[in-house]
Write a protein that holds these residues in place. Structure first.
Motif, short mmCIF file in Angstrom:
data_model
loop_
_atom_site.label_atom_id
_atom_site.label_comp_id
_atom_site.label_asym_id
_atom_site.label_seq_id
_atom_site.Cartn_x
_atom_site.Cartn_y
_atom_site.Cartn_z
N ARG A 5 -21.84 -0.94 -20.53
CA ARG A 5 -22.65 -1.58 -19.49
C ARG A 5 -21.86 -2.65 -18.77
O ARG A 5 -21.96 -2.81 -17.56
CB ARG A 5 -23.92 -2.17 -20.08
CG ARG A 5 -24.95 -1.14 -20.49
CD ARG A 5 -26.30 -1.78 -20.80
NE ARG A 5 -26.23 -2.85 -21.77
CZ ARG A 5 -26.34 -2.68 -23.10
NH1 ARG A 5 -26.50 -1.48 -23.61
NH2 ARG A 5 -26.27 -3.72 -23.91
N ALA A 6 -21.04 -3.41 -19.49
CA ALA A 6 -20.27 -4.49 -18.90
C ALA A 6 -19.15 -3.99 -17.98
O ALA A 6 -18.65 -4.74 -17.16
CB ALA A 6 -19.68 -5.38 -19.99
N ARG A 7 -18.76 -2.74 -18.13
CA ARG A 7 -17.66 -2.20 -17.35
C ARG A 7 -18.08 -1.19 -16.29
O ARG A 7 -17.25 -0.73 -15.51
CB ARG A 7 -16.64 -1.57 -18.29
CG ARG A 7 -15.84 -2.64 -19.00
CD ARG A 7 -15.30 -2.16 -20.33
NE ARG A 7 -14.62 -3.24 -21.02
CZ ARG A 7 -15.23 -4.17 -21.73
NH1 ARG A 7 -16.54 -4.18 -21.85
NH2 ARG A 7 -14.54 -5.12 -22.33
N HIS A 8 -19.34 -0.86 -16.26
CA HIS A 8 -19.83 0.15 -15.31
C HIS A 8 -19.70 -0.38 -13.89
O HIS A 8 -20.10 -1.51 -13.60
CB HIS A 8 -21.29 0.48 -15.64
CG HIS A 8 -21.80 1.65 -14.90
ND1 HIS A 8 -21.57 2.94 -15.31
CD2 HIS A 8 -22.52 1.74 -13.76
CE1 HIS A 8 -22.14 3.77 -14.46
NE2 HIS A 8 -22.72 3.07 -13.52
N ARG A 9 -19.13 0.42 -13.00
CA ARG A 9 -18.94 0.02 -11.61
C ARG A 9 -19.38 1.13 -10.67
O ARG A 9 -19.40 2.30 -11.04
CB ARG A 9 -17.46 -0.29 -11.32
CG ARG A 9 -16.85 -1.38 -12.16
CD ARG A 9 -17.43 -2.74 -11.79
NE ARG A 9 -16.82 -3.82 -12.54
CZ ARG A 9 -17.27 -4.31 -13.68
NH1 ARG A 9 -18.34 -3.79 -14.25
NH2 ARG A 9 -16.69 -5.32 -14.27
N THR A 48 -15.12 -1.41 -1.63
CA THR A 48 -15.94 -2.37 -2.35
C THR A 48 -16.32 -1.78 -3.70
O THR A 48 -16.82 -0.66 -3.78
CB THR A 48 -17.22 -2.70 -1.54
OG1 THR A 48 -16.84 -3.23 -0.28
CG2 THR A 48 -18.11 -3.68 -2.29
N ILE A 49 -16.04 -2.53 -4.74
CA ILE A 49 -16.41 -2.12 -6.09
C ILE A 49 -17.51 -3.08 -6.54
O ILE A 49 -17.32 -4.29 -6.54
CB ILE A 49 -15.21 -2.21 -7.07
CG1 ILE A 49 -13.99 -1.48 -6.52
CG2 ILE A 49 -15.61 -1.72 -8.45
CD1 ILE A 49 -14.14 0.00 -6.39
N ARG A 50 -18.64 -2.53 -6.89
CA ARG A 50 -19.79 -3.37 -7.22
C ARG A 50 -20.20 -3.13 -8.67
O ARG A 50 -20.23 -2.00 -9.15
CB ARG A 50 -20.88 -3.03 -6.22
CG ARG A 50 -22.26 -3.25 -6.60
CD ARG A 50 -23.21 -3.07 -5.44
NE ARG A 50 -23.39 -1.66 -5.10
CZ ARG A 50 -23.80 -1.24 -3.92
NH1 ARG A 50 -24.02 -2.07 -2.94
NH2 ARG A 50 -23.99 0.04 -3.69
N GLU A 51 -20.49 -4.23 -9.36
CA GLU A 51 -21.00 -4.12 -10.72
C GLU A 51 -22.44 -3.65 -10.68
O GLU A 51 -23.24 -4.16 -9.90
CB GLU A 51 -20.94 -5.48 -11.43
CG GLU A 51 -19.55 -5.94 -11.73
CD GLU A 51 -19.52 -7.23 -12.54
OE1 GLU A 51 -20.46 -7.49 -13.32
OE2 GLU A 51 -18.56 -7.97 -12.37
N VAL A 52 -22.74 -2.66 -11.49
CA VAL A 52 -24.11 -2.18 -11.62
C VAL A 52 -24.42 -2.06 -13.10
O VAL A 52 -23.54 -1.75 -13.91
CB VAL A 52 -24.34 -0.83 -10.91
CG1 VAL A 52 -24.25 -1.00 -9.40
CG2 VAL A 52 -23.36 0.22 -11.35
N ALA A 53 -25.64 -2.31 -13.45
CA ALA A 53 -26.00 -2.35 -14.86
C ALA A 53 -25.84 -1.02 -15.57
O ALA A 53 -25.40 -0.96 -16.70
CB ALA A 53 -27.43 -2.86 -15.02
N GLY A 54 -26.19 0.06 -14.92
CA GLY A 54 -26.16 1.34 -15.61
C GLY A 54 -27.17 1.33 -16.76
O GLY A 54 -27.88 0.35 -16.97
N ASN A 55 -27.20 2.39 -17.54
CA ASN A 55 -28.16 2.47 -18.62
C ASN A 55 -27.54 3.01 -19.92
O ASN A 55 -28.25 3.62 -20.71
CB ASN A 55 -29.35 3.33 -18.19
CG ASN A 55 -30.52 3.16 -19.10
OD1 ASN A 55 -30.65 2.15 -19.79
ND2 ASN A 55 -31.40 4.15 -19.14
N PRO A 56 -26.23 2.81 -20.14
CA PRO A 56 -25.65 3.28 -21.39
C PRO A 56 -26.17 2.48 -22.58
O PRO A 56 -26.65 1.35 -22.44
CB PRO A 56 -24.16 3.06 -21.21
CG PRO A 56 -23.96 2.87 -19.76
CD PRO A 56 -25.23 2.30 -19.23
#
Length: 104
Positions: free
Chosen positions: A33-37, A19-27
Motif C-alpha cells: 500500500r505504501a508503494r502503490h502509485r 505525474t506519479i501520484r500516490e494512491v492507497a490501493g487495496n492490497p
C-alpha cells in the motif's frame, strides 16, 4: 495475493516526465500500500512516450523477486510476529504456500 511459484517483476517508474501520484490501493499488506502509485497520462501519445521511456532503460528499472526471496521475506515477517503476515497465513482462504508457512 499472488502465489510465489515464479519470479515476479516490479518496474520503477520514478524519474519519468509523467505525474506519479500516490494512491492507497487495496492490497492486504502495508508494504505494498505504501508503494502503490498511479501514472497520470493525458492521452495515447503520453502512454507511448511513457512506454518508450521505460523501455529505454528497462534493465535498470526492473526489480525481479523470486520465490525464494518471497518465502524468506514472509518467514522473516512471521518470525517477528508481524500481524499482517499472521493474518494472511491464518486466513480462511489462504493459498497453499501460505498454509505451508503456518507449519513452520
Amino acid at each position: 495475493m499472488f502465489d510465489p511459484d515464479r519470479t515476479t517483476l516490479g518496474v520503477d517508474v520514478s524519474g519519468t516526465p509523467n505525474t506519479i501520484r500516490e494512491v492507497a490501493g487495496n492490497p492486504a499488506f502495508a508494504f505494498i500500500r505504501a508503494r502503490h502509485r498511479e501514472v497520470v497520462l493525458q492521452d495515447a501519445d503520453a502512454l507511448r512516450g511513457f512506454i518508450r521511456e521505460l523501455v529505454s532503460n528497462l534493465p535498470e528499472r526492473r526489480h525481479l523477486v523470486g520465490k525464494a526471496d518471497t518465502l524468506a521475506y514472509a518467514n522473516a515477517r512471521l518470525a517477528v510476529s508481524d500481524e499482517e503476515w499472521q493474518a494472511a497465513v491464518g486466513a480462511e482462504g489462504a493459498t497453499s504456500w501460505l498454509k505451508k508457512l503456518r507449519k513452520k
